[in-house]
Design an enzyme around this catalytic site. Structure first.
Site, PDB file in Angstrom:
ATOM      1  N   SER A 198     -67.968 -76.485  19.412  1.00 49.12           N
ATOM      2  CA  SER A 198     -68.773 -75.750  20.336  1.00 49.12           C
ATOM      3  C   SER A 198     -69.661 -76.622  21.270  1.00 49.12           C
ATOM      4  O   SER A 198     -69.154 -77.749  21.706  1.00 49.12           O
ATOM      5  CB  SER A 198     -69.408 -74.513  20.084  1.00 49.12           C
ATOM      6  N   ASP A 238     -59.133 -68.632  22.484  1.00 53.96           N
ATOM      7  CA  ASP A 238     -60.458 -68.821  22.700  1.00 53.96           C
ATOM      8  C   ASP A 238     -60.871 -68.320  24.000  1.00 53.96           C
ATOM      9  O   ASP A 238     -60.726 -69.330  24.974  1.00 53.96           O
ATOM     10  CB  ASP A 238     -60.792 -70.259  22.453  1.00 53.96           C
ATOM     11  N   HIS A 265     -62.632 -68.948  18.948  1.00 56.85           N
ATOM     12  CA  HIS A 265     -63.405 -70.236  19.191  1.00 56.85           C
ATOM     13  C   HIS A 265     -63.646 -70.742  17.700  1.00 56.85           C
ATOM     14  O   HIS A 265     -63.869 -70.064  16.840  1.00 56.85           O
ATOM     15  CB  HIS A 265     -64.628 -69.489  19.516  1.00 56.85           C
TER      16      HIS A 265
END
Length: 613
Positions: free
Chosen positions: A218, A334, A365
């Site tokens: 991320s 995602d 994700h």
């Protein structure tokens, strides 16, 4: 054998034993490789003896306004042999704005999305504060247990304006690229390390080979890309996992105000508040300069246009200096950091001729590549072991029913055997129109009425609805493999000067029940602002009733749609999970004669024709 000879032989054996024991006692730890991978070395697998310490690395920027270069807080975890035996090892490095804690998400901290498209938000949002956490010298324990025992040193650093790092967070500003660059330069021998945040006592990375790899997920996956775009010499390889490679693509979509999934009303300034855990006495300056200055002026929650502010937070624009080998990882489902983020950097790095691989899974994700893939990548580019990874297939896709550890290799992504197939719309979209391989004769336009109270899944499941148009393929007699970018070309009119426009590609009939995943129903999605029909950087109000041509890609995908399903294009206006929430009533009219769907089908038109006829 007489007594004398026996005694003599025993003496010789004893001498041999002593020499062997001495050699073993003096054995030095060193990395071990097998089948192109760094192996666990027992002499390194001694957590109680690992050396852990922290320091500060001076950068070339000052973003907290104190007139001095900002210093980044860095922590190191290394085998004790780097101290006792003079051993030098390569580095795996992770940097993050999250290590020292984050702000809460209480009501009012996000932007209010309940207003008309093209209007200012009606209520100013609340700015939460972060209570800093963490104890020196340990910044994070991520990566350490897996990699130190294999002969890597692990380094962590806190992003500018977070934790004990000086400066200000900028959420994609240039200092977030230059900060890890400074740390990598220190690891490569530059004399910019200090024992304290403000003192003059130097510290050197004498235990480093100068070869650095980066990874993270991320935001932590974004920063390896940021560092790589500086072209810093010591950075040999990166493995970004679900990285945000453009904050515009994260918070906007083809000119439309569109939040990441699960974070309704989030924007770049919300993320700034969420991570701003730096020194309390410096926060006011940063808030005024960055959040209430640069961000407030540039983010534009009214038009959603692409501008210089967003261009400066798009790593594709800065990729020219990049030299690092890239192993990219992302999930096709995602809907937070969407799969286009990895795709766009992967293709650009590939075009530059860099060593590249991409690992895509079917989940949401996060989700790093299998350990074996990561190990081979870091072993090849940090240790220099010729294991042939650069000659392996470039794309590794986890198929729908397979474990994430068992991806299927392909020559590249998109699948080289995929080609675009154009489909046309057949009337009846209020109930179930048709997706056709041949263009029908002139058809009457069809209309939908925006109503955000209906979710996308509700609309897709409805047999009939005034609030969406649905166009469906025949039932698939054989599976259809999609790989790449689907594209929508639409001719539309709006009853208002501004409107949301949303598209889902779904597999029907809609599946529900235990074990059903989102990917079983939603193939891919896309959003666009009809006001940006001519330019992403300049929107213009729509003339009610006038038709406009709009073309955009849906999110990248690689999915096998099984036999028995139907592929359906759903067109609607406001997407409850992702867009603003205007009052119901806006009418969107679709000219079926000027609207098409292009699908990337493995095997091309022949494969699709065979599946549906």
């Amino acid at each position: 054998m007489n007594y004398f000879n026996l005694k003599k032989n025993k003496a010789l054996l004893f001498v041999l034993f002593l020499s062997t024991f001495s050699a073993l006692a003096q054995e030095k730890a060193k990395p071990v490789f097998k089948d192109g991978e760094a192996q666990i070395v027992p002499l390194f697998d001694t957590p109680d003896k690992w050396i852990r310490h922290d320091l500060w690395v001076e950068t070339t920027f000052d973003t907290d306004g104190d007139g001095k270069p900002d210093r980044m807080h860095v922590s190191v975890t290394r085998p004790f042999q780097t101290e006792t035996e003079g051993l030098k090892l390569p580095i795996i490095y992770e940097t993050s704005p999250y290590y020292a804690g984050t702000a809460g998400t209480a009501p009012g901290t996000f932007w209010d999305v309940k207003h008309e498209v093209g209007e200012k938000p009606p209520v100013a949002r609340i700015h939460p504060t972060v209570k800093r956490t963490g104890t020196r010298p340990i910044i994070s324990n991520s990566l350490i247990r897996e990699w130190v025992k294999r002969g890597f040193i692990i380094v962590h650093s806190e992003s500018p304006g977070t934790g004990l790092s000086q400066g200000s967070p900028t959420v994609g500003g240039i200092n977030e690229s230059l900060a890890p660059k400074a740390v990598i330069e220190w690891l490569s021998g530059k004399d910019n390390g200090y024992t304290t945040p403000d003192g003059n006592e130097k510290v050197k990375a004498y235990w480093s080979t100068g070869s650095v790899g980066m990874t993270g997920t991320s935001y932590n996956g974004t920063l390896p890309v940021a560092a790589a775009t500086t072209g810093v010499e010591g950075l040999k390889a990166i493995i970004p996992v679900a990285p945000n490679t453009s904050y515009y693509h994260y918070y906007r979509s083809n000119g439309l105000i569109r939040n990441p999934g699960g974070y309704l009303g989030e924007d770049v300034d919300v993320l700034y508040d969420y991570i701003h855990s730096g020194a309390e006495d410096k926060r006011a300056y940063s808030d005024k300069t960055i959040r209430d200055g640069e961000m407030a002026k540039g983010m534009d929650r009214v038009t959603g246009d692409y501008n210089d502010f967003w261009a400066g937070r798009d790593y594709l624009n800065a990729i020219k200096p990049m030299k690092a080998a890239l192993l990219m990882s992302h999930g096709f489902n995602d809907w937070n950091v969407m799969p286009e983020h990895s795709y766009r950097i992967y293709k650009a790095a590939e075009a530059k001729g860099l060593p590249v691989q991409i690992y895509y899974h079917q989940g949401g994700h996060g989700g790093p590549p299998p350990l074996k893939m990561m190990n081979r990548w870091f072993t090849r580019y940090l240790f220099g072991i010729e294991n042939g990874v650069e000659k392996e297939p470039k794309a590794w896709i986890v198929r729908e029913k397979d474990a994430s550890s068992n991806p299927t290799p392909y020559a590249d992504y998109p699948n080289p055997d995929a080609s675009d197939v154009k489909l046309y719309l057949g009337a009846g979209g209020m109930a179930q129109g048709k997706l056709l391989t041949t263009q029908p004769t002139k058809q009457t336009p069809e209309k939908l009425i925006d109503d955000v109270s209906f979710s996308g899944s509700d609309l897709a499941k409805a047999e009939k609805s005034d609030h969406r148009l649905l166009y469906i393929s025949p039932v698939l007699k054989e599976a259809v493999h999609l790989s790449g970018l689907a594209q929508v070309t639409v001719k539309l009119a709006s009853s208002k000067p501004a409107a949301n426009f949303s598209v889902w590609l779904v597999a029907l009939p809609w599946s529900e029940g235990t074990g059903v995943k989102l990917m079983d129903n939603v193939i891919t999605r896309g959003w666009a602002d009809p006001q940006n029909n001519k330019s992403l950087s300049k929107s213009a109000p729509l003339t009610p009733g006038k038709f406009y041509d709009l073309k955009f890609n849906l999110q990248p995908d690689d999915q096998i749609i099984p036999a028995g399903k139907q592929i359906a294009l759903m067109i609607f206006s406001s997407d409850k999970e992702f867009t603003l929430w205007p009052k119901p009533g806006t009418e969107i009219t679709i000219d079926l004669n000027g609207t098409t769907l292009t699908l990337p089908v493995v095997g091309g038109a022949n494969a699709l024709e065979k599946a549906i006829k």
